[in-house]
Design a protein around this motif. Sequence first.
Motif, PDB file in Angstrom:
ATOM      1  N   UNK A 169      28.165  24.559  48.284  1.00 14.10           N
ATOM      2  CA  UNK A 169      28.749  25.528  47.362  1.00 14.10           C
ATOM      3  C   UNK A 169      29.296  26.656  48.221  1.00 14.10           C
ATOM      4  N   UNK A 170      30.609  26.735  48.358  1.00 16.14           N
ATOM      5  CA  UNK A 170      31.244  27.702  49.250  1.00 16.14           C
ATOM      6  C   UNK A 170      31.958  28.793  48.460  1.00 16.14           C
ATOM      7  N   UNK A 171      31.751  30.008  48.871  1.00 12.49           N
ATOM      8  CA  UNK A 171      32.388  31.179  48.270  1.00 12.49           C
ATOM      9  C   UNK A 171      33.776  31.343  48.889  1.00 12.49           C
ATOM     10  N   UNK A 172      34.826  31.332  48.051  1.00 10.98           N
ATOM     11  CA  UNK A 172      36.198  31.520  48.545  1.00 10.98           C
ATOM     12  C   UNK A 172      36.831  32.733  47.877  1.00 10.98           C
ATOM     13  N   UNK A 173      36.012  33.728  47.576  1.00 12.16           N
ATOM     14  CA  UNK A 173      36.527  34.944  46.948  1.00 12.16           C
ATOM     15  C   UNK A 173      37.301  35.766  47.967  1.00 12.16           C
ATOM     16  N   UNK A 194      38.708  35.379  54.944  1.00 11.89           N
ATOM     17  CA  UNK A 194      38.840  35.175  56.401  1.00 11.89           C
ATOM     18  C   UNK A 194      38.054  33.966  56.881  1.00 11.89           C
ATOM     19  N   UNK A 195      37.015  33.597  56.141  1.00 11.26           N
ATOM     20  CA  UNK A 195      36.136  32.512  56.556  1.00 11.26           C
ATOM     21  C   UNK A 195      36.400  31.211  55.813  1.00 11.26           C
ATOM     22  N   UNK A 196      37.215  31.249  54.782  1.00 16.50           N
ATOM     23  CA  UNK A 196      37.364  30.091  53.904  1.00 16.50           C
ATOM     24  C   UNK A 196      37.944  28.873  54.623  1.00 16.50           C
ATOM     25  N   UNK A 197      38.878  29.072  55.527  1.00 14.36           N
ATOM     26  CA  UNK A 197      39.469  27.939  56.242  1.00 14.36           C
ATOM     27  C   UNK A 197      38.420  27.226  57.095  1.00 14.36           C
ATOM     28  N   UNK A 198      37.602  28.001  57.796  1.00  9.28           N
ATOM     29  CA  UNK A 198      36.553  27.409  58.630  1.00  9.28           C
ATOM     30  C   UNK A 198      35.495  26.742  57.760  1.00  9.28           C
ATOM     31  N   UNK A 213      31.301  18.717  47.362  1.00  9.87           N
ATOM     32  CA  UNK A 213      31.726  20.053  47.760  1.00  9.87           C
ATOM     33  C   UNK A 213      32.294  20.796  46.558  1.00  9.87           C
ATOM     34  N   UNK A 214      31.855  22.042  46.422  1.00  8.71           N
ATOM     35  CA  UNK A 214      32.318  22.923  45.360  1.00  8.71           C
ATOM     36  C   UNK A 214      32.707  24.247  45.989  1.00  8.71           C
ATOM     37  N   UNK A 215      33.691  24.913  45.406  1.00  7.06           N
ATOM     38  CA  UNK A 215      34.022  26.279  45.793  1.00  7.06           C
ATOM     39  C   UNK A 215      33.935  27.145  44.544  1.00  7.06           C
ATOM     40  N   UNK A 227      41.286  30.226  41.282  1.00  8.14           N
ATOM     41  CA  UNK A 227      40.761  31.571  41.516  1.00  8.14           C
ATOM     42  C   UNK A 227      40.558  31.874  43.001  1.00  8.14           C
ATOM     43  N   UNK A 228      41.226  31.138  43.861  1.00  4.52           N
ATOM     44  CA  UNK A 228      41.094  31.321  45.310  1.00  4.52           C
ATOM     45  C   UNK A 228      41.420  32.768  45.680  1.00  4.52           C
ATOM     46  N   UNK A 229      40.602  33.383  46.488  1.00  5.13           N
ATOM     47  CA  UNK A 229      40.753  34.778  46.951  1.00  5.13           C
ATOM     48  C   UNK A 229      40.716  35.782  45.804  1.00  5.13           C
TER      49      UNK A 229
END
Length: 187
Positions: A84-88, A93-97, A114-116, A146-148
């Motif tokens: 579960x990755x935060x892409x807010x 800055x970290x979302x690509x990695x 995988x979920x964001x 809702x990316x970023x």
Amino acid sequence: WSDTDAIATKDFAALTPEELALASSVIATLNWNPGHRRTRRWIPGRGARIDLRRALARSLRTGGEIMVLPRKQRRIKPRPIVLLCDVSGSMERYSRTLLHFAQTLARKNRRVEAFVFATRLTRLTRQLAETHPDVAYRKAAAAAPDWSGGTRIGSALKTFLDEHGRRGTARGAVVVIVSDGWELGDP
């Protein structure tokens, strides 16, 4: 000796393009095995339990006499991984990695989901199945509307538990939540 040591303690946002390429190559070599879990199902094996059903079935061949006591054991399955990755906006800055990490895990392990999330939860397992990280990143960004954006961790986790919880994706899984913890909604 390792040349990855210099970037091990650096912030991902401060990496130069060359260091980011090095980090991507290190992530591509990762192999994470979360272990195995015992299921409720029984299979023939060398366990302590006697398999009475097989013993009786075999005894019919010998006129009702049991010659060997077959045994059974619990079935062992690899544990699934749920990311579960935060892409807010604060994690942009970290979302690509993070997605490169998720894509590497999804490519190497069959049982990865995988979920964001930012303001809502989006499943990206199919998008991360791409072989090239850049293509997977573009498809993932297009799939998450809702990316970023803002952050609502509490509602995203509730949605995950309601839709994919106990009897679904999360059953027996190792769940990894990657976030900075900035919450705008009700925790």
